[in-house]
Design an enzyme around this catalytic site. Sequence first.
Site, PDB file in Angstrom:
ATOM      1  N   ARG A 152       0.853  -1.204   0.000  1.00  0.00           N
ATOM      2  CA  ARG A 152       0.000   0.000   0.000  1.00  0.00           C
ATOM      3  C   ARG A 152       0.883   1.246   0.000  1.00  0.00           C
ATOM      4  NH1 ARG A 152      -3.230  -3.428   3.531  1.00  0.00           N
ATOM      5  NH2 ARG A 152      -2.296  -2.561   5.424  1.00  0.00           N
TER       6      ARG A 152
ATOM      7  N   LYS B 265     -11.490  14.899   6.120  1.00  0.00           N
ATOM      8  CA  LYS B 265     -12.635  14.453   5.318  1.00  0.00           C
ATOM      9  C   LYS B 265     -13.551  13.531   6.105  1.00  0.00           C
ATOM     10  CE  LYS B 265     -13.490  11.169   2.611  1.00  0.00           C
ATOM     11  NZ  LYS B 265     -13.472  10.078   1.647  1.00  0.00           N
TER      12      LYS B 265
ATOM     13  N   LYS C  36     -17.795  18.164  -1.072  1.00  0.00           N
ATOM     14  CA  LYS C  36     -17.426  17.084  -2.003  1.00  0.00           C
ATOM     15  C   LYS C  36     -18.684  16.281  -2.339  1.00  0.00           C
ATOM     16  CE  LYS C  36     -14.442  13.002  -2.419  1.00  0.00           C
ATOM     17  NZ  LYS C  36     -13.096  12.491  -2.273  1.00  0.00           N
TER      18      LYS C  36
END
Length: 335
Positions: A44, A134, A217
């Site tokens: 990752r 977020k 968003k």
Amino acid sequence: MTELNKIALNILSNGKGILAADESNGTMKKRLDAVKVASTSENRLLFRETLFTSKAMKDCIGGVILFDETINQKTSLNKTIAETIISSKTTPGIKVDTGAKPLANSSLETITEGLDGLRERLKKYYSLGARFTKWRGVYTITKEYPSKLSIHSNAHALARYSALAQECGMVPIVEPEVLMDGDHSAEDCFVKTSEVIKKCFDELILHKIDLTGIILKPNMILAGTQSKKKASGDEISINTVKCLKESVPSEVPGIAFLSGGQTEIEATENLNLINKNNNTNFIMTYSYGRALQQSALKFWSKDINNIKETQNIFNHRANMCSLAAQGKWSKELEN
Ligand code: 5MM
């Protein structure tokens, strides 16, 4: 201009957008399984470091949303991920919700969790270099959903999260995602998305959020993936701009769309048309996960040490999105 407004404008201005690299380990495993790469923390990191050290970071990416694992990792050059991102004059951000869980009394819908202990987690992320955050609320369209309960409770959580993020000096990205899954029409998507966004702003205002220091968003206004009648690019862009013009207070500096399962080209073309039809003062740009990473991930999976070519693919995609954020993209440029 407040510090929060400055951070938001820095992330979104000059044709830049956001790279959403905040896939939790579960989602990242799905993405890596699909290209037959083992989902280890090393892999990752390797893929993400490849993206974060590409040229497009300087030219096209104003902010990167990270996952908790990533912001705590160090690169092959022993730099922190935040330092690496900042060295491209890009802003590091962090996903702080802990995921969408079944909503009590409407268990086919979800409520996004993560408010417990959030103030302390935010302080830690700030000290690690994050300057924006977020949180994603998720909504499904069916005949009876999204329910008032889901619209209200997710908006409430988004507002409480936003207040804590701003208190800590970070710009909250408010992400209410009305999913593309289903056979609903584009008209249904318009009505439901408008209701969801309006409720979010009711709650944000109630919680005294500085609207000049947030980024919205949202999804674009599309027909469901199983719908027989697809909307054209012109319809998508005109309805998306109309929905946002009617639902978003004018103080908000910018809107960064999610791609939501559109192909890379669809997400780029629709953003381009949105900017051509943008008769608002909002910056309209991208905060894409899949629509920025898909081709790069596919190529990388064949040879995970081919950093240069993976970066070339990512640079191209990010350049195309950046042109679309300025209404300057055309299909010919894809070749
Ligand atoms: C990058 O994916 C994020 C979700 O990760 P988890 O499901 O693992 O929490 C997601 O919030 C993303 O930021 C947005 O949905 C935008 O991504 P897409 O791929 O829709 O552009």
